[in-house]
Design an enzyme around this catalytic site. Structure first.
Site, PDB file in Angstrom:
ATOM      1  N   PRO A  57       0.840  -1.202   0.000  1.00 26.00           N
ATOM      2  CA  PRO A  57       0.000   0.000   0.000  1.00 26.00           C
ATOM      3  C   PRO A  57       0.874   1.249   0.000  1.00 26.00           C
ATOM      4  CG  PRO A  57       0.030  -1.045   2.172  1.00 26.00           C
ATOM      5  CD  PRO A  57       0.741  -1.971   1.240  1.00 26.00           C
ATOM      6  N   LEU A  58       0.588   2.167  -0.908  1.00 28.73           N
ATOM      7  CA  LEU A  58       1.412   3.374  -1.061  1.00 28.73           C
ATOM      8  C   LEU A  58       0.532   4.607  -1.216  1.00 28.73           C
ATOM      9  CD1 LEU A  58       3.993   1.920  -3.625  1.00 28.73           C
ATOM     10  CD2 LEU A  58       4.505   2.576  -1.259  1.00 28.73           C
TER      11      LEU A  58
ATOM     12  N   ALA B 141      -3.727   3.609   1.479  1.00 30.42           N
ATOM     13  CA  ALA B 141      -4.603   3.798   2.643  1.00 30.42           C
ATOM     14  C   ALA B 141      -5.776   4.696   2.269  1.00 30.42           C
ATOM     15  CB  ALA B 141      -3.814   4.422   3.782  1.00 30.42           C
TER      16      ALA B 141
ATOM     17  N   GLN C  57      -6.926  -0.867   1.281  1.00 30.69           N
ATOM     18  CA  GLN C  57      -6.449  -0.692   2.665  1.00 30.69           C
ATOM     19  C   GLN C  57      -7.330   0.331   3.374  1.00 30.69           C
ATOM     20  OE1 GLN C  57      -2.723   1.303   3.820  1.00 30.69           O
ATOM     21  NE2 GLN C  57      -2.139  -0.589   4.861  1.00 30.69           N
TER      22      GLN C  57
ATOM     23  N   HIS D  95      -5.723  -1.412   8.189  1.00 28.06           N
ATOM     24  CA  HIS D  95      -4.416  -0.792   8.464  1.00 28.06           C
ATOM     25  C   HIS D  95      -4.207  -0.688   9.972  1.00 28.06           C
ATOM     26  CE1 HIS D  95      -0.830   1.449   8.197  1.00 28.06           C
ATOM     27  NE2 HIS D  95      -1.134   2.272   7.215  1.00 28.06           N
TER      28      HIS D  95
ATOM     29  N   TYR E 216      -0.888   4.716  13.200  1.00 25.36           N
ATOM     30  CA  TYR E 216      -2.223   5.288  13.017  1.00 25.36           C
ATOM     31  C   TYR E 216      -3.185   4.724  14.077  1.00 25.36           C
ATOM     32  CZ  TYR E 216       0.179   7.024   8.970  1.00 25.36           C
ATOM     33  OH  TYR E 216       1.098   7.648   8.173  1.00 25.36           O
TER      34      TYR E 216
ATOM     35  N   GLY F 232       9.173  -4.515   3.871  1.00 26.73           N
ATOM     36  CA  GLY F 232      10.105  -3.578   4.479  1.00 26.73           C
ATOM     37  C   GLY F 232      11.537  -3.808   4.072  1.00 26.73           C
TER      38      GLY F 232
ATOM     39  N   GLY G 215       7.345  -1.854  -1.689  1.00 24.56           N
ATOM     40  CA  GLY G 215       6.829  -0.494  -1.711  1.00 24.56           C
ATOM     41  C   GLY G 215       7.557   0.364  -2.727  1.00 24.56           C
ATOM     42  N   ARG G 216       8.686   0.907  -2.299  1.00 25.37           N
ATOM     43  CA  ARG G 216       9.374   1.884  -3.141  1.00 25.37           C
ATOM     44  C   ARG G 216       9.847   1.300  -4.464  1.00 25.37           C
ATOM     45  NH1 ARG G 216      13.082   3.480   1.730  1.00 25.37           N
ATOM     46  NH2 ARG G 216      12.605   1.280   2.088  1.00 25.37           N
TER      47      ARG G 216
END
Ligand SMILES: Cc1cc2nc3c(=O)[nH]c(=O)nc-3n(C[C@H](O)[C@H](O)[C@H](O)COP(=O)(O)O)c2cc1C
Length: 373
Positions: free
Chosen positions: A33-34, A66, A108, A185, A190, A306, A328-329
């Site tokens: 999720p980005l 999100a 998400q 999430h 959060y 991660g 992700g990235r």
């Protein structure tokens, strides 16, 4: 050319098929999720059709950015929502485009809690949380700007079922929009993570104090969402080891283990966990902790995320430390990441400065694909 037409499948561990509940995945490389902050006024935009479909492969799993579950969830500019009819309608063509290419797409569902400012809140009210402890201003990923947070208002015990219900309705809306399922999430500081962590949660009611009490909010949300859409469509993201947004815990191993053992009772589809080495959002740190105890205890599909590269993702799958790896990235900057991994091709570099800008193209849909010979 998208690259998605290329059949994927050989002995590279990340490129082996996997059965995720009712879904047949053709490989194990998941779009993490980005948040991209390009959903103006919380409405998903047509440019997201191209963005997500570029990252779709036939049989690939994508987790959407999100998405706000209510008008108090908001903490950043231009994130999408999933709580109004207009938002649900706006998601539909995006979801359809992913399905048209054979992707499996989860939404998400998110509430920022105290990671917010009164300018984002209805009537300029204070953000809500498990606590009234304020968050100190944080330097944003561009290394220059500083986000200011309004001190939160501690939710009364009798208000908590309303937030649980907002998650339930958001999950219903996601299914209505066509998503294949939702990811709750519960990570990254959060609202759910705020309840989970003993450095934030200072409640004295049944939602604070003991480990069991701090996990109650998360588990009530899981139960409500499972009852609404079915356990086979529900995943959750957790980051027990992380300290993002000043939400650390004094015993992350116990927290992570208790959570997955409790989740087993609901039979949810997957648990998606951030590696302990990602103590901070985008930095790999030396770390002796491991996700192995959580992986071993959880009965469903285990997704790790991660700092993963092609090499250590393959190693994690080969050693059975995870079923799927979320990127992700690397996926942000390489829309054809599975194909590049298959060919061991060089990768585009990501540009941090365009992660969160509102441009509908720049740093969003303009990352290049591999040339096809
Ligand atoms: C631009 C950006 C936006 C992100 N947005 C979200 C998000 O909406 N939800 C979430 O759970 N994590 C979010 N993350 C965290 C990523 O999903 C992922 O866990 C993190 O980038 C580490 O994985 P990586 O090393 O593969 O990038 C975001 C990260 C980045 C860089």
């Amino acid at each position: 050319m998208s690259g998605s037409e290329t059949p994927i499948g050989n002995s590279i561990p990340l490129l082996t098929p996997y059965k995720l509940g009712n879904f047949n995945l053709s490989h194990r490389i998941v779009l993490a999720p980005l948040t991209r902050q390009r959903s103006y006024n919380s409405i998903p935009q047509p440019h997201a059709i191209l963005y997500y479909s570029q990252r779709t492969t036939n049989g690939g799993l994508l987790i959407a950015e999100a998405s706000e579950i209510s008008d108090t969830a908001k903490g950043y500019q231009d994130m999408p929502g999933i709580y109004t009819k207009e938002q649900v309608e706006a998601w539909k063509p995006i979801v359809d485009a992913v399905h048209a290419k054979g992707g499996i797409f989860f939404c998400q569902i998110w509430h920022g809690g105290r990671v917010s400012n009164s300018v984002f809140q209805p009537n300029g009210q204070a953000p809500i949380s498990c606590t009234d402890k304020p968050l100190t201003p944080q330097i944003l990923t561009n290394g220059v700007d500083v986000a200011q947070y309004t001190p939160p208002r501690r939710l009364r015990t009798d208000e908590i079922p309303g937030i649980v219900n907002d998650f339930r309705l958001a999950a219903r809306n996601a299914i209505e929009a066509g998503f294949d399922g939702v990811e709750i999430h519960g990570a990254n500081g959060y609202i759910i993570d705020q309840f989970l962590k003993d450095q934030v949660n200072d409640r004295t009611d049944q939602y604070g104090g003991s480990l069991e009490n701090r996990c109650r909010f998360a588990l009530e949300i899981v139960e409500a969402v499972v009852n609404e859409i079915g356990a086979d469509k529900v995943g959750i993201r957790l980051s027990p080891f992380a300290d993002y947004m000043e939400s650390g815990d004094s015993n992350p191993n116990a927290l992570g283990l208790y959570l997955v053992q409790s989740l087993n009772k609901y039979g949810i589809l997957y648990c998606h966990v951030i590696e302990p080495r990602m103590k901070l959002q985008d930095e790999i740190a030396e770390c002796s902790d491991s996700l192995a105890p959580m992986r071993k205890a959880f009965k469903g599909t285990f997704i790790a995320a991660g700092g993963y590269t092609r090499e250590d993702g393959n190693k994690a799958i080969a050693e059975n430390r995870a079923d799927l790896i979320a990127y992700g990235r690397l996926f942000l900057a390489n829309p054809d990441l599975p194909r590049r991994f298959e060919l061991k091709a060089p990768l585009n570099k990501y540009n941090r400065e365009t992660f969160y800008i509102s441009d509908p193209v720049l740093g969003y849909t303009d990352y290049s694909f591999l040339e096809t010979a």
